[in-house]
Design an enzyme around this catalytic site. Sequence first.
Site, PDB file in Angstrom:
ATOM      1  CG  HIS A 121       7.039  12.358  -7.246  1.00  0.00           C
ATOM      2  ND1 HIS A 121       7.711  11.575  -8.151  1.00  0.00           N
ATOM      3  CD2 HIS A 121       7.834  12.429  -6.144  1.00  0.00           C
ATOM      4  CE1 HIS A 121       8.866  11.188  -7.628  1.00  0.00           C
ATOM      5  NE2 HIS A 121       8.961  11.684  -6.407  1.00  0.00           N
TER       6      HIS A 121
ATOM      7  CD  GLN B  82      -1.832   9.511  -3.999  1.00  0.00           C
ATOM      8  OE1 GLN B  82      -2.162   8.336  -3.939  1.00  0.00           O
ATOM      9  NE2 GLN B  82      -1.839  10.289  -2.927  1.00  0.00           N
TER      10      GLN B  82
ATOM     11  CG  HIS C 275       7.440   7.704  -4.486  1.00  0.00           C
ATOM     12  ND1 HIS C 275       8.579   7.064  -4.099  1.00  0.00           N
ATOM     13  CD2 HIS C 275       7.842   8.764  -5.217  1.00  0.00           C
ATOM     14  CE1 HIS C 275       9.639   7.698  -4.562  1.00  0.00           C
ATOM     15  NE2 HIS C 275       9.208   8.742  -5.246  1.00  0.00           N
TER      16      HIS C 275
END
Length: 106
Positions: free
Chosen positions: A78, A80, A82
């Site tokens: 998650h 990464q 973002h």
Amino acid sequence: MADETNELTIMNLIMAGGNAKGASVEAIRAAKAGDFDTATAKLKEADGFMVDAHNAQTGMLTQEAQGNHVPVSLLMVHAQDHIMNAITFRDLAGEIVDLYQRLAAK
């Protein structure tokens, strides 16, 4: 303790990505309003958040290279995601700000 450190790093990645994307959105909105000084400042702010994210990633990569495995969790994926979205959004925001500047110059 390593798990807590990694969790903190992951949360910092998520925050840096969100902050970079937010500053990029603000840059676009400022350019749309014709405020190019603010737009430029917001793009630089986004760049600063991306540097923070890059430094956090580099720390984790260094750990891995030194033989200290960094577990890959759903939270890491998650984070990464973002960062990747923030990078893309920042790049596009720069192009949109440039486009607004060109339109304003005509």
